[in-house]
Design an enzyme around this catalytic site. Sequence first.
Site, mmCIF file in Angstrom:
data_model
loop_
_atom_site.group_PDB
_atom_site.id
_atom_site.type_symbol
_atom_site.label_atom_id
_atom_site.label_comp_id
_atom_site.label_asym_id
_atom_site.label_seq_id
_atom_site.Cartn_x
_atom_site.Cartn_y
_atom_site.Cartn_z
ATOM 1 N N HIS A 361 0.830 -1.207 0.000
ATOM 2 C CA HIS A 361 0.000 0.000 0.000
ATOM 3 C C HIS A 361 0.866 1.260 0.000
ATOM 4 C CE1 HIS A 361 -3.606 2.392 1.238
ATOM 5 N NE2 HIS A 361 -2.671 3.136 1.825
ATOM 6 N N GLU A 362 1.847 1.327 0.910
ATOM 7 C CA GLU A 362 2.684 2.528 0.991
ATOM 8 C C GLU A 362 3.561 2.676 -0.250
ATOM 9 O OE1 GLU A 362 2.035 4.708 3.138
ATOM 10 O OE2 GLU A 362 0.699 3.421 4.306
ATOM 11 N N HIS A 365 1.663 4.548 -2.745
ATOM 12 C CA HIS A 365 1.735 6.005 -2.610
ATOM 13 C C HIS A 365 3.010 6.550 -3.245
ATOM 14 C CE1 HIS A 365 -1.868 6.481 -0.352
ATOM 15 N NE2 HIS A 365 -1.443 5.840 0.726
#
Length: 950
Positions: A361-362, A365
């Site tokens: 997920h990170e 980003h």
Amino acid sequence: MLLLGILTLAFAGRTAGGSEPEREVVVPIRLDPDINGRRYYWRGPEDSGDQGLIFQITAFQEDFYLHLTPDAQFLAPAFSTEHLGVPLQGLTGGSSDLRRCFYSGDVNAEPDSFAAVSLCGGLRGAFGYRGAEYVISPLPNASAPAAQRNSQGAHLLQRRGVPGGPSGDPTSRCGVASGWNPAILRALDPYKPRRAGFGESRSRRRSGRAKRFVSIPRYVETLVVADESMVKFHGADLEHYLLTLLATAARLYRHPSILNPINIVVVKVLLLRDRDSGPKVTGNAALTLRNFCAWQKKLNKVSDKHPEYWDTAILFTRQDLCGATTCDTLGMADVGTMCDPKRSCSVIEDDGLPSAFTTAHELGHVFNMPHDNVKVCEEVFGKLRANHMMSPTLIQIDRANPWSACSAAIITDFLDSGHGDCLLDQPSKPISLPEDLPGASYTLSQQCELAFGVGSKPCPYMQYCTKLWCTGKAKGQMVCQTRHFPWADGTSCGEGKLCLKGACVERHNLNKHRVDGSWAKWDPYGPCSRTCGGGVQLARRQCTNPTPANGGKYCEGVRVKYRSCNLEPCPSSASGKSFREEQCEAFNGYNHSTNRLTLAVAWVPKYSGVSPRDKCKLICRANGTGYFYVLAPKVVDGTLCSPDSTSVCVQGKCIKAGCDGNLGSKKRFDKCGVCGGDNKSCKKVTGLFTKPMHGYNFVVAIPAGASSIDIRQRGYKGLIGDDNYLALKNSQGKYLLNGHFVVSAVERDLVVKGSLLRYSGTGTAVESLQASRPILEPLTVEVLSVGKMTPPRVRYSFYLPKEPREDKSSHPKDPRGPSVLHNSVLSLSNQVEQPDDRPPARWVAGSWGPCSASCGSGLQKRAVDCRGSAGQRTVPACDAAHRPVETQACGEPCPTWELSAWSPCSKSCGRGFQRRSLKCVGHGGRLLARDQCNLHRKPQELDFCVLRPC
């Protein structure tokens, strides 16, 4: 009594959005031909070499067949582990055997299934099957020495499922705000439904995506760092644990739903044995991220070609991280920072095997992906389900399509825009390194301890494989708690079954192979982006013949092609306005919600100071001001990249085109301004000016139709500030450049009726004004001479069209050769003007008097008389229409304040301050004392700032 408390609080602690997880004790059975179906406890990677393995796990009334092969893709050839700081007791260096621990594969031949496990110390890892996630890990005695092992090789299999309906709105577990930025708006612009409005008569928007239009393998070389808290908690198993997390994350990035071939590659693991060895880690997630980014930048290699250079860095910590409003934060990263050595990093709070999903997920980003619930995503794709990787809650993951359409569109735009070019270098050679399911390595009890600390145990009566519920204490009472993640893939959930993608599945269909993707046929070309003036059509193809499966490669090569269309000129082109001007004018009256501009604002294109990467954005300036804004993330396809270029914009990217408007054409304008010409339809005009008077001096008049204009003013003795400056007026006598004794020190682009003239600025030794294309309006060139009156040296040249039937006999050739006339006289290479006889009387002007102001706007006067040939005054004899002016403006520009950029805020939260430096700069860029500038207009040097509340 204890059991009753657990039961009661387990139901009380249940959250909306999913049922309780399930678990089951299983005994994996190896089904290789040499094993013949007997129960077999995996001893280590040396048992198989590079051969494929088959395991049967029966659980949750299903049989799960894991068909596994060694997987080398997530560890770099030069992968290494390094320990920093004082050694801790019981912690030893990583073994080279870890390179052979990891395997990957599929489950029951399902197209959307996956398995990623480690076979060292038991079967541990994760797998996904039919929408459920499974985590398998050996029971505590299963990883004991061989003489002490459970003879049956008992493992714990956990599963969780994918929600079938709304899941409520749990608190976001990510520290990145769910806002949007211009880059996201630009990426999703091609998907937006078009409304009736500007450009329908001349353009039609297309739907679709892509800019560079090429699918290229990317290799994300990654540094993995574990701080002191991780070293103490995990001990000697830490390296294996970290690689298990990265293996799962790498598998997610190889899923075809991301629409790009992305490979996560670990180049180095750093284990920090004490606090002083690494960055300062605190509960402030933003501050920890900043500290880590600065720390890892110092350690990284300078060259991207070094085998240990990393493109991004990830810090794992057991520290409880807090965001701006809550301490439920599990990770934080800066958005869109991939390939930025200073900011391409992320911080992960370790909460067990689900940290693999937080890691993915990170990293999303860092690849510029926002959360799926941002308004722009929902406007384009509708409300997205909360079971994709970029959901802010990250509770359930749809393993069949882990990446949403919004995430895939944005990462594609990010890479096609050139932001991921550092990922193109491939590791030097492939290494067979395995990839495993985490549930094969960690028991359910171990998963609880990883998530909630030592002593935490699985809660009873959990639904297999869904949410992992573990015991804990609150206000002195035993409670059940969950982080909303399922049991790790590979966790046993019954005889012959295991958890995969949150569901308990059976094993079957063993002979399943990896399927690489292949391109389908090209779709037909879409509509033309413009109805006239040169538009663009797009055609695309999909990676669906077949779609990649079971870890197969995504398609490589061109995914979108384009061609020119509707090249005939538009009827309105006679107005002289460019298509970009019309796009800016469509925003007239829009003041960008700022009090700096009125509702009567008129917008014009901005060309000067625009970087090559931004030429296809609609950047417009409020006419008569210095304010400019990006009014649209992309111009309409077919718009020229700049007025002096034949290249056109396609999906926000500047693509080469010929002067005939055709993409890919090699036709060019010749020096006469003729497309595909042979340079024979024009004649060259040259001249030189060297003897000025104080003020503005006429140099040359350039007729309309002139092309390849080149005007140069060489500084006296090579000086930059010789007090001579080029000036330009239009046909109405209005100054377009350096008029009224105000000169431009910086480079400027002048657009005159669609023609571009590039001005170098006064800050160069050779001041220049140039245009390649024909101008549509006559212009007058002057030179402003002030100060010490050093002699200028202005050379000019341009080309004029030849007369259709020029009679060369009427212009006998000058025996002296081509004429080059001086001091404001236009000269043609095949024509010489004869001077007129001097009249009997003429105007005589005296020298200019002193200026009425030391700087700024002053006036000066001179005497003007009509005198005869003998010098006597004869007022009536001179032509009044040619009387020289007696008064003119004067004065050098006053010294001005020059500002630097603001410094960073002194505090990361709360009220801080920021500074900037001021300089008093005089004419020509000279540095002056501060008291020589207007102190009443001195800008602010110190200001307060608040990045965010503490």
